[in-house]
Design a protein around this motif. Structure first.
Motif, PDB file in Angstrom:
ATOM      1  N   LEU A  67       0.778  -1.234   0.000  1.00  0.00           N
ATOM      2  CA  LEU A  67       0.000   0.000   0.000  1.00  0.00           C
ATOM      3  C   LEU A  67       0.815   1.293   0.000  1.00  0.00           C
ATOM      4  O   LEU A  67       0.414   2.258  -0.642  1.00  0.00           O
ATOM      5  N   PRO A  68       1.940   1.408   0.717  1.00  0.00           N
ATOM      6  CA  PRO A  68       2.645   2.696   0.738  1.00  0.00           C
ATOM      7  C   PRO A  68       3.011   3.150  -0.675  1.00  0.00           C
ATOM      8  O   PRO A  68       3.495   2.384  -1.493  1.00  0.00           O
ATOM      9  N   GLY A  69       2.745   4.415  -0.937  1.00  0.00           N
ATOM     10  CA  GLY A  69       3.003   4.977  -2.251  1.00  0.00           C
ATOM     11  C   GLY A  69       1.786   4.961  -3.159  1.00  0.00           C
ATOM     12  O   GLY A  69       1.817   5.500  -4.258  1.00  0.00           O
ATOM     13  N   THR A  70       0.686   4.378  -2.706  1.00  0.00           N
ATOM     14  CA  THR A  70      -0.521   4.298  -3.515  1.00  0.00           C
ATOM     15  C   THR A  70      -1.253   5.635  -3.509  1.00  0.00           C
ATOM     16  O   THR A  70      -1.405   6.276  -2.484  1.00  0.00           O
ATOM     17  N   ARG A  71      -1.696   6.059  -4.686  1.00  0.00           N
ATOM     18  CA  ARG A  71      -2.494   7.283  -4.828  1.00  0.00           C
ATOM     19  C   ARG A  71      -3.763   6.931  -5.599  1.00  0.00           C
ATOM     20  O   ARG A  71      -3.711   6.272  -6.630  1.00  0.00           O
ATOM     21  N   PHE A  72      -4.889   7.394  -5.091  1.00  0.00           N
ATOM     22  CA  PHE A  72      -6.174   7.172  -5.741  1.00  0.00           C
ATOM     23  C   PHE A  72      -6.818   8.533  -5.944  1.00  0.00           C
ATOM     24  O   PHE A  72      -7.036   9.264  -4.988  1.00  0.00           O
ATOM     25  N   GLU A  73      -7.078   8.906  -7.193  1.00  0.00           N
ATOM     26  CA  GLU A  73      -7.685  10.191  -7.502  1.00  0.00           C
ATOM     27  C   GLU A  73      -9.025   9.969  -8.183  1.00  0.00           C
ATOM     28  O   GLU A  73      -9.156   9.100  -9.043  1.00  0.00           O
ATOM     29  N   LEU A  74      -9.998  10.777  -7.788  1.00  0.00           N
ATOM     30  CA  LEU A  74     -11.326  10.689  -8.368  1.00  0.00           C
ATOM     31  C   LEU A  74     -11.785  12.100  -8.698  1.00  0.00           C
ATOM     32  O   LEU A  74     -11.840  12.954  -7.815  1.00  0.00           O
ATOM     33  N   ASP A  75     -12.086  12.350  -9.950  1.00  0.00           N
ATOM     34  CA  ASP A  75     -12.645  13.626 -10.399  1.00  0.00           C
ATOM     35  C   ASP A  75     -14.062  13.387 -10.865  1.00  0.00           C
ATOM     36  O   ASP A  75     -14.310  12.559 -11.743  1.00  0.00           O
ATOM     37  N   GLY A  77     -16.991  15.899 -12.013  1.00  0.00           N
ATOM     38  CA  GLY A  77     -17.451  17.260 -12.216  1.00  0.00           C
ATOM     39  C   GLY A  77     -16.493  18.250 -11.592  1.00  0.00           C
ATOM     40  O   GLY A  77     -15.297  18.250 -11.883  1.00  0.00           O
ATOM     41  N   ARG A  78     -17.004  19.093 -10.709  1.00  0.00           N
ATOM     42  CA  ARG A  78     -16.163  20.097 -10.058  1.00  0.00           C
ATOM     43  C   ARG A  78     -15.666  19.630  -8.696  1.00  0.00           C
ATOM     44  O   ARG A  78     -15.045  20.401  -7.980  1.00  0.00           O
ATOM     45  N   THR A  79     -15.941  18.398  -8.324  1.00  0.00           N
ATOM     46  CA  THR A  79     -15.472  17.843  -7.063  1.00  0.00           C
ATOM     47  C   THR A  79     -14.361  16.849  -7.332  1.00  0.00           C
ATOM     48  O   THR A  79     -14.449  16.039  -8.248  1.00  0.00           O
ATOM     49  N   ALA A  80     -13.295  16.910  -6.529  1.00  0.00           N
ATOM     50  CA  ALA A  80     -12.166  15.989  -6.703  1.00  0.00           C
ATOM     51  C   ALA A  80     -11.773  15.426  -5.339  1.00  0.00           C
ATOM     52  O   ALA A  80     -11.817  16.125  -4.332  1.00  0.00           O
ATOM     53  N   VAL A  81     -11.391  14.144  -5.307  1.00  0.00           N
ATOM     54  CA  VAL A  81     -10.947  13.479  -4.092  1.00  0.00           C
ATOM     55  C   VAL A  81      -9.620  12.796  -4.393  1.00  0.00           C
ATOM     56  O   VAL A  81      -9.475  12.135  -5.424  1.00  0.00           O
ATOM     57  N   LEU A  82      -8.654  12.972  -3.494  1.00  0.00           N
ATOM     58  CA  LEU A  82      -7.348  12.326  -3.615  1.00  0.00           C
ATOM     59  C   LEU A  82      -7.087  11.571  -2.325  1.00  0.00           C
ATOM     60  O   LEU A  82      -7.150  12.143  -1.240  1.00  0.00           O
ATOM     61  N   VAL A  83      -6.805  10.267  -2.432  1.00  0.00           N
ATOM     62  CA  VAL A  83      -6.427   9.448  -1.277  1.00  0.00           C
ATOM     63  C   VAL A  83      -4.992   8.985  -1.517  1.00  0.00           C
ATOM     64  O   VAL A  83      -4.706   8.374  -2.539  1.00  0.00           O
ATOM     65  N   SER A  84      -4.123   9.298  -0.567  1.00  0.00           N
ATOM     66  CA  SER A  84      -2.708   8.966  -0.694  1.00  0.00           C
ATOM     67  C   SER A  84      -2.275   8.170   0.545  1.00  0.00           C
ATOM     68  O   SER A  84      -2.573   8.572   1.667  1.00  0.00           O
ATOM     69  N   VAL A  85      -1.580   7.072   0.330  1.00  0.00           N
ATOM     70  CA  VAL A  85      -1.102   6.235   1.436  1.00  0.00           C
ATOM     71  C   VAL A  85       0.413   6.365   1.489  1.00  0.00           C
ATOM     72  O   VAL A  85       1.098   6.130   0.500  1.00  0.00           O
ATOM     73  N   ARG A  86       0.939   6.775   2.657  1.00  0.00           N
ATOM     74  CA  ARG A  86       2.388   6.908   2.821  1.00  0.00           C
ATOM     75  C   ARG A  86       2.857   5.994   3.911  1.00  0.00           C
ATOM     76  O   ARG A  86       2.197   5.601   4.779  1.00  0.00           O
TER      77      ARG A  86
END
Length: 86
Positions: A67-75, A77-86
């Protein structure tokens, strides 16, 4: 290496940003009593599915260590979510 921080960032439609930082170890310690229920349930599920409990445990461990280093981005419309695991 075990993940130690999960970052969730959200951009609202009006352009403002919010961030949530979740440390993994304290959350794991708080939720550890649930592991006492999850382990027997997992063993029963492995038996029902005809899987090896050690194989399932090994696969779960490999997933968590990757999992470390994983990035999940969701766009959306005008809403964006970024989940990052470090």
């Amino acid at each position: 290496m075990m993940p130690y921080l999960v970052t969730v960032r959200r951009r609202r439609p009006d352009g403002r940003r919010r961030g949530l930082y979740v440390p993994v170890l304290p959350v794991l310690l708080v939720l550890s009593p649930l592991l006492l229920l999850a382990v027997p349930a997992g063993l029963i599920a492995c038996r029902v599915a005809g899987m090896s409990p050690m194989g399932a445990l090994r696969g779960t461990g490999q997933l968590l260590w990757a999992l470390p280093g994983t990035r999940f981005e969701l766009d959306l419309g005008r809403t964006a979510v970024l989940v990052s695991v470090r």
